[in-house]
Design an enzyme around this catalytic site. Structure first.
Site, mmCIF file in Angstrom:
data_model
loop_
_atom_site.group_PDB
_atom_site.id
_atom_site.type_symbol
_atom_site.label_atom_id
_atom_site.label_comp_id
_atom_site.label_asym_id
_atom_site.label_seq_id
_atom_site.Cartn_x
_atom_site.Cartn_y
_atom_site.Cartn_z
ATOM 1 N N THR A 86 0.864 -1.180 0.000
ATOM 2 C CA THR A 86 0.000 0.000 0.000
ATOM 3 C C THR A 86 0.902 1.232 0.000
ATOM 4 O O THR A 86 1.076 1.887 1.027
ATOM 5 C CB THR A 86 -0.927 0.024 1.238
ATOM 6 O OG1 THR A 86 -0.153 -0.271 2.403
ATOM 7 C CG2 THR A 86 -2.039 -0.981 1.111
ATOM 8 N N THR A 121 -1.805 -1.789 5.680
ATOM 9 C CA THR A 121 -2.251 -0.549 6.310
ATOM 10 C C THR A 121 -3.017 0.305 5.301
ATOM 11 O O THR A 121 -2.494 0.641 4.240
ATOM 12 C CB THR A 121 -1.027 0.229 6.828
ATOM 13 O OG1 THR A 121 -0.356 -0.612 7.748
ATOM 14 C CG2 THR A 121 -1.443 1.519 7.502
ATOM 15 N N ARG A 153 6.983 -4.777 14.615
ATOM 16 C CA ARG A 153 8.207 -4.007 14.383
ATOM 17 C C ARG A 153 9.220 -4.888 13.683
ATOM 18 O O ARG A 153 9.418 -6.041 14.088
ATOM 19 C CB ARG A 153 8.823 -3.544 15.711
ATOM 20 C CG ARG A 153 8.173 -2.320 16.280
ATOM 21 C CD ARG A 153 8.566 -2.161 17.715
ATOM 22 N NE ARG A 153 8.239 -3.375 18.456
ATOM 23 C CZ ARG A 153 8.536 -3.566 19.734
ATOM 24 N NH1 ARG A 153 9.198 -2.654 20.398
ATOM 25 N NH2 ARG A 153 8.201 -4.686 20.345
ATOM 26 N N GLU A 154 9.858 -4.353 12.670
ATOM 27 C CA GLU A 154 10.912 -5.112 12.010
ATOM 28 C C GLU A 154 11.990 -5.405 13.046
ATOM 29 O O GLU A 154 12.331 -4.551 13.849
ATOM 30 C CB GLU A 154 11.492 -4.318 10.830
ATOM 31 C CG GLU A 154 10.448 -4.122 9.760
ATOM 32 C CD GLU A 154 11.003 -3.523 8.470
ATOM 33 O OE1 GLU A 154 12.238 -3.503 8.302
ATOM 34 O OE2 GLU A 154 10.188 -3.088 7.662
ATOM 35 N N GLY A 254 17.291 10.767 18.270
ATOM 36 C CA GLY A 254 18.177 10.242 17.233
ATOM 37 C C GLY A 254 18.070 11.056 15.954
ATOM 38 O O GLY A 254 17.684 12.228 15.980
ATOM 39 N N CYS A 261 7.024 2.359 7.510
ATOM 40 C CA CYS A 261 5.697 2.647 8.083
ATOM 41 C C CYS A 261 5.510 4.068 8.594
ATOM 42 O O CYS A 261 4.592 4.756 8.156
ATOM 43 C CB CYS A 261 5.404 1.668 9.208
ATOM 44 S SG CYS A 261 5.104 0.018 8.580
ATOM 45 N N ARG A 328 14.423 1.503 3.687
ATOM 46 C CA ARG A 328 13.382 2.406 3.187
ATOM 47 C C ARG A 328 13.266 3.636 4.098
ATOM 48 O O ARG A 328 13.172 3.502 5.305
ATOM 49 C CB ARG A 328 12.046 1.661 3.091
ATOM 50 C CG ARG A 328 12.016 0.691 1.932
ATOM 51 C CD ARG A 328 10.702 -0.055 1.863
ATOM 52 N NE ARG A 328 10.653 -1.155 2.802
ATOM 53 C CZ ARG A 328 9.597 -1.973 2.933
ATOM 54 N NH1 ARG A 328 8.518 -1.790 2.213
ATOM 55 N NH2 ARG A 328 9.633 -2.966 3.786
HETATM 56 C C1 UDX Z 1 2.641 -3.959 3.019
HETATM 57 C C2 UDX Z 1 2.113 -2.540 2.970
HETATM 58 O O1 UDX Z 1 2.871 -1.755 2.093
HETATM 59 C C3 UDX Z 1 2.090 -1.919 4.326
HETATM 60 O O2 UDX Z 1 1.528 -0.643 4.287
HETATM 61 C C4 UDX Z 1 1.242 -2.751 5.182
HETATM 62 O O3 UDX Z 1 1.249 -2.283 6.483
HETATM 63 C C5 UDX Z 1 1.607 -4.195 5.109
HETATM 64 O O4 UDX Z 1 1.753 -4.658 3.800
HETATM 65 P P1 UDX Z 1 5.064 -5.002 3.003
HETATM 66 O O5 UDX Z 1 4.743 -6.390 3.415
HETATM 67 O O6 UDX Z 1 6.376 -4.453 3.444
HETATM 68 O O7 UDX Z 1 3.943 -3.995 3.561
HETATM 69 O O8 UDX Z 1 4.829 -4.816 1.438
HETATM 70 P P2 UDX Z 1 5.648 -5.336 0.179
HETATM 71 O O9 UDX Z 1 7.029 -5.716 0.555
HETATM 72 O O10 UDX Z 1 5.351 -4.350 -0.893
HETATM 73 O O11 UDX Z 1 4.926 -6.722 -0.155
HETATM 74 C C6 UDX Z 1 3.739 -6.859 -0.833
HETATM 75 C C7 UDX Z 1 3.766 -8.182 -1.597
HETATM 76 O O12 UDX Z 1 2.510 -8.370 -2.222
HETATM 77 C C8 UDX Z 1 4.838 -8.248 -2.690
HETATM 78 O O13 UDX Z 1 5.635 -9.398 -2.523
HETATM 79 C C9 UDX Z 1 3.996 -8.327 -3.990
HETATM 80 O O14 UDX Z 1 4.619 -9.118 -4.982
HETATM 81 C C10 UDX Z 1 2.707 -8.931 -3.508
HETATM 82 N N1 UDX Z 1 1.539 -8.620 -4.325
HETATM 83 C C11 UDX Z 1 1.258 -7.340 -4.684
HETATM 84 C C12 UDX Z 1 0.680 -9.649 -4.722
HETATM 85 O O15 UDX Z 1 0.896 -10.804 -4.414
HETATM 86 N N2 UDX Z 1 -0.429 -9.344 -5.460
HETATM 87 C C13 UDX Z 1 -0.726 -8.075 -5.842
HETATM 88 O O16 UDX Z 1 -1.743 -7.859 -6.507
HETATM 89 C C14 UDX Z 1 0.154 -7.036 -5.440
HETATM 90 C C1 UDX Z 2 6.631 0.533 13.235
HETATM 91 C C2 UDX Z 2 5.681 0.319 14.417
HETATM 92 O O1 UDX Z 2 6.417 0.289 15.636
HETATM 93 C C3 UDX Z 2 4.884 -0.945 14.237
HETATM 94 O O2 UDX Z 2 3.972 -1.106 15.310
HETATM 95 C C4 UDX Z 2 4.161 -0.790 12.932
HETATM 96 O O3 UDX Z 2 3.251 -1.756 12.687
HETATM 97 C C5 UDX Z 2 5.145 -0.646 11.785
HETATM 98 O O4 UDX Z 2 5.911 0.516 12.032
HETATM 99 P P1 UDX Z 2 9.030 -0.322 12.472
HETATM 100 O O5 UDX Z 2 8.878 0.583 11.304
HETATM 101 O O6 UDX Z 2 9.524 -1.703 12.255
HETATM 102 O O7 UDX Z 2 7.627 -0.475 13.249
HETATM 103 O O8 UDX Z 2 10.051 0.370 13.460
HETATM 104 P P2 UDX Z 2 10.051 1.092 14.871
HETATM 105 O O9 UDX Z 2 10.809 0.271 15.831
HETATM 106 O O10 UDX Z 2 8.696 1.514 15.274
HETATM 107 O O11 UDX Z 2 10.943 2.386 14.531
HETATM 108 C C6 UDX Z 2 10.536 3.324 13.543
HETATM 109 C C7 UDX Z 2 11.541 4.441 13.441
HETATM 110 O O12 UDX Z 2 11.536 5.244 14.613
HETATM 111 C C8 UDX Z 2 12.991 3.969 13.267
HETATM 112 O O13 UDX Z 2 13.645 4.817 12.337
HETATM 113 C C9 UDX Z 2 13.576 4.129 14.656
HETATM 114 O O14 UDX Z 2 14.968 4.300 14.656
HETATM 115 C C10 UDX Z 2 12.849 5.368 15.130
HETATM 116 N N1 UDX Z 2 12.779 5.458 16.607
HETATM 117 C C11 UDX Z 2 12.063 4.544 17.321
HETATM 118 C C12 UDX Z 2 13.432 6.499 17.265
HETATM 119 O O15 UDX Z 2 14.089 7.349 16.631
HETATM 120 N N2 UDX Z 2 13.327 6.581 18.633
HETATM 121 C C13 UDX Z 2 12.611 5.699 19.376
HETATM 122 O O16 UDX Z 2 12.557 5.849 20.608
HETATM 123 C C14 UDX Z 2 11.965 4.639 18.694
#
Ligand code: UDX
Ligand code: UDX
Length: 450
Positions: A86, A121, A153-154, A254, A261, A328
């Protein structure tokens, strides 16, 4: 329960594997044949701790499989999760093209009474719109559409799935609620389950991420003030975080927030506020400040270290945070990009994200160890909080460098240890030494600092 997952990206794959761990039969489909081929060979194309092992365990247990035929994956499923991409549209709102296409594609193949669960999302109202699309494609209103946002969270996604703070189940008809409750029944003891409407579930996801982004944006602003007035953001964040109403998490100052996200979700939330005439000024402001933060920090590095065009600088960290190879919207790469734009030559290191980083920033030199990056560097900048950077041999680094400035922009290192190595320690949210304490660097440090 028989389940299908459409999309084997980061979210779809992790969720699919974890649903199998809960005991369900999960078939995953992805429209990208390369990705699917790798997964069928039990190879995980992303770096997520524990994911590949768990995937293999679930395949061996016969609960997880990958299907190159979407029709076959969904045919017997009681619930079909959509976890397709998305991305952001031009105005920041959520581009729903992949969701809508996936819904149209699966619609004709679903069994009567199946539930589509939107995992990606999306903005408020999307589930209802998808329900219309599916009804039109089938010529019937027999499919429920639910919203079950992810909060993974990743780097700790498996744990976040198995030990969540809460599970949000959004549905507009009771049948979908029953299916979702059954899917998550094994976690019902572990976490509160919020039963609500699809619109509330969709809003909850964007609101949660926007709120966390506000916390980070806030602490970064306070950190800047700390630097001016002789404070220390570490102490301030701890003091406010112990107030249970505030909480200690997400108060680390930071280089700004990045990742797939927070930047995207805050923009989408703000765009929804604008579109519906309910402006989200706080969110707009945190986006703007976060976007400027990396340029500001890059300028700060150049000025504080007195860098000249052609100087070498070492950068440790490319991933948007530790424990992931994801770059990203990484603040590290943005700062690196600004520095290159100012004429500095970069050598970069990242233990996991170098390959992805190199693709986006081929102008930098990419090396295998932090010490190689430091060779001849006038300044060294830490931008990702990898645990190994905490253990770094500072004497070794200092000896390799040609200058004395260490910008510790994740506040990882002990000031005394850095100074004992003869380096000037620049932290986020701590005043320069002269403002709050007499300088006590060793002779070597003073000599190097000139
Ligand atoms: C995605 C969304 O971007 C994010 O906002 C949401 O919270 C969770 O889903 P992500 O898993 O990181 O996050 O996305 P992406 O790495 O783009 O993976 C999507 C997958 O769907 C790709 O592997 C793509 O090949 C596949 N896809 C896409 C299908 O199988 N069918 C489709 O029609 C379009
Ligand atoms: C986030 C949300 O936490 C998760 O719930 C959602 O579904 C997807 O997005 P993620 O993107 O994996 O997860 O990373 P997160 O650990 O939340 O960190 C996001 C960014 O904020 C990173 O760049 C991180 O370095 C930054 N961060 C986080 C700070 O700078 N300070 C903090 O205290 C925490």
């Amino acid at each position: 329960m028989q389940l299908a997952m459409i999309g084997a990206g980061y979210v779809g794959l992790t969720t699919g594997v974890c649903l199998a761990t809960l005991g369900h039969d999960v078939q995953i489909y992805d429209s990208n044949p390369d990705r699917l081929g790798q997964l069928m060979a039990a190879k995980v194309p992303i770096y997520e701790p524990g994911l590949e092992d768990e995937l293999r365990r679930q395949i061996s247990a016969g609960r997880l499989s990958f299907s190159p035929l979407m029709r076959r994956a969904v045919a017997n499923a009681r619930a079909v999760f959509l976890a397709v991409g998305t991305p952001a549209a031009a105005d920041g709102s959520v581009d729903l093209a992949q969701i809508e296409q996936a819904a149209r594609e699966v619609a004709p193949h679903l069994q009567n009474g199946a539930t589509i669960v939107i995992k990606s999302t999306v903005g408020a109202g999307t589930s209802r719109r998808v329900r219309e699309i599916v009804a039109e494609a089938r010529g019937a209103l027999d499919i429920s559409v639910a919203s079950n946002p992810e909060f993974l969270r990743e780097g700790s996604a498996l744990q976040d799935f198995m030990e969540p703070d809460r599970i949000v189940l959004g549905y507009d008809d009771p049948r979908a609620g029953e299916v979702l409750a059954e899917i998550y029944a094994p976690l019902a003891e572990a976490a509160p389950i919020v039963h609500t409407s699809t619109t509330n579930a969709e809003l909850s996801k964007h609101a949660a991420n926007a709120f966390l982004a506000l916390k980070i944006g806030f602490v970064n602003e306070v950190a800047d003030l700390c630097e001016r007035v002789g404070g220390d953001i570490g102490a301030v964040a701890r003091s406010i975080g112990l107030d249970r109403r505030i909480g200690p998490d997400f108060l680390k100052a930071g280089p700004g927030f990045g990742g797939s996200c927070f930047p995207k979700d805050t923009r989408a939330f703000a765009a929804a506020g604008r579109r519906h005439g309910a402006p989200l000024d706080l969110v707009e402001s945190v986006i703007r400040r976060n976007d400027h933060r990396q340029a500001t920090l890059a300028r700060r590095i150049v000025t504080a270290a007195g860098l000249q065009e052609g100087d070498d600088v070492a950068i440790l960290g490319a991933a948007f945070k530790a424990d992931t190879d994801d770059v990203r919207e990484s603040p590290a790469l943005r700062i690196a990009g600004y520095l290159i734009g100012m004429g500095v030559r970069l050598k970069m290191h990242d233990p996991k994200a170098a390959r992805n980083g190199q693709r986006l920033l081929p102008q930098a030199g990419w090396v295998d160890t932090p010490y190689e990056a430091a060779i001849g560097a006038k300044a060294l900048v830490i931008l990702t909080e990898w645990p190994q950077y905490r253990q770094i041999d500072l004497q070794h680094l200092a000896a390799a460098m040609d200058g004395c400035h260490l910008f510790d922009y994740r506040n990882l290192l002990d000031r005394r240890a850095v100074e004992a190595a003869g380096l000037v320690h620049h932290r986020i949210g701590t005043a320069p030494r002269s403002l709050h304490a007499p300088i006590t660097v060793g002779l070597a440090g003073r000599a190097r600092a000139g």
